[in-house]
Write an enzyme that holds these catalytic residues in place. Structure first.
Site, PDB file in Angstrom:
ATOM      1  N   LYS A  10       0.854  -1.193   0.000  1.00  0.00           N
ATOM      2  CA  LYS A  10       0.000   0.000   0.000  1.00  0.00           C
ATOM      3  C   LYS A  10       0.887   1.240   0.000  1.00  0.00           C
ATOM      4  CE  LYS A  10       0.941   1.537   4.295  1.00  0.00           C
ATOM      5  NZ  LYS A  10       1.562   2.846   4.601  1.00  0.00           N
ATOM      6  N   ALA A  99       3.814  -1.359   4.172  1.00  0.00           N
ATOM      7  CA  ALA A  99       2.945  -2.317   4.879  1.00  0.00           C
ATOM      8  C   ALA A  99       3.151  -3.751   4.412  1.00  0.00           C
ATOM      9  CB  ALA A  99       1.467  -1.922   4.750  1.00  0.00           C
ATOM     10  N   ASP A 135      -2.033  -1.304  10.437  1.00  0.00           N
ATOM     11  CA  ASP A 135      -2.261  -1.358   8.998  1.00  0.00           C
ATOM     12  C   ASP A 135      -2.961  -2.635   8.548  1.00  0.00           C
ATOM     13  OD1 ASP A 135      -1.224   1.119   8.301  1.00  0.00           O
ATOM     14  OD2 ASP A 135       0.794   0.358   7.910  1.00  0.00           O
TER      15      ASP A 135
END
Length: 289
Positions: A10, A99, A135
């Site tokens: 991400k 992430a 996350d």
């Protein structure tokens, strides 16, 4: 039974830190989206226990790894006696602000939900994910979303328009905990305009997205790692239309519309940074399946 799950990276189009909570975490407000750079997680059922291997030498193979902890959480929470072997085919850089570890953990949660026929909804998997990291809930759902709270309060958004994303990671990693520990909320000079970013996404306005990229953690990471600033400057010089550090860093991403521009940016960065990738924007809800 063997199951393979994709675990995409991400990027943060915006990242704001609102205040520090009593539990020691920070309340965040972020726009996140997935990109087409992904690890692959292969899960193999075993008779008992958890084992983990990875194609990367930088990934721990024990309970320091979020993917390992995701499997342990599922086994304990649902009383699973069988075991699993986790093989992480690592493509996302480690400690990069993308992430990767959280996405690996989300992939394990989703894969084991299928392997052991637990019947958990996306919302239930995201709630489990929050026990592992801030996350992880977004990585469970994927797509494009506003993330608030610790990252668990998700509001879906339209995907960004199709474009190229250049990702460049300097050789050093960055500790997210150290970045947040050094952040002084009263010293933040410029905060993201969340409404403007949301409007740009809804209008598929590429220029508006580029204009409103913003990450308050740059104010901590860039002074500590000047190479991040130099990387941003080079990326802009070679044609990046919107350039920002992702997460706590040190990865810098650049958005460009045209493939030939993406190639020029990548070629311009090769001598400066070894880990450089040109990938497509994903951002749709199908991205994390």
């Amino acid at each position: 039974m063997d199951i393979s799950v994709k675990a995409p990276a991400k990027i943060n189009l915006t990242l704001d830190v609102l205040h520090r909570r009593e539990d020691g975490y920070h309340d965040l407000e972020m726009v996140m989206t997935t990109v087409d750079l992904a690890d692959r997680i292969d899960l193999t059922e075993t008779s008992s226990g958890i084992s983990l291997e990875s194609t990367s030498g930088f990934v721990p193979h024990d309970d320091r790894n979020l993917a390992y902890r995701a499997a342990a959480l599922i086994k304990k929470r649902f009383g699973i006696q069988k075991g699993v072997h986790i093989h992480i085919h690592k493509h996302i850089p480690v400690a990069a602000g993308l992430a990767g570890g959280s996405s690996d953990a989300a992939a394990v949660l989703k894969g084991l939900n299928r392997m052991w026929d637990l019947g958990l909804s996306v919302e239930e998997l995201a709630a489990l994910g929050l026990e592992l990291g801030s996350d992880v809930p977004f990585c469970v759902t994927g797509g494009t979303a506003i993330a608030r709270g610790r990252g668990e309060i998700l509001t879906p958004l339209p995907s960004p328009p199709p474009c190229w994303v250049i990702l460049a990671k300097p050789p050093h990693g960055v500790s997210t905990a150290e970045v947040f520990g050094a952040l002084r909320l009263e010293d933040i000079r410029k905060r993201p305009d969340l409404d403007a970013m949301v409007e740009a996404l809804r209008n598929q306005d590429f220029d508006g997205i580029c204009r409103n990229l913003s990450n308050v953690l740059e104010e901590v990471t860039i002074p500590a790692y000047p190479q991040v600033r130099r990387l941003k400057e080079r990326m802009i010089r070679f044609g990046g239309e919107g350039v920002l550090m992702s997460g706590s860093g040190p990865t810098v991403f650049g958005l460009v519309r045209r493939e030939n521009t993406a190639k020029r940016v990548v070629n311009g960065l090769r001598g400066f940074c070894r880990q450089v990738y040109a990938v497509r924007m994903m951002g749709g809800l199908e991205a994390n399946t």
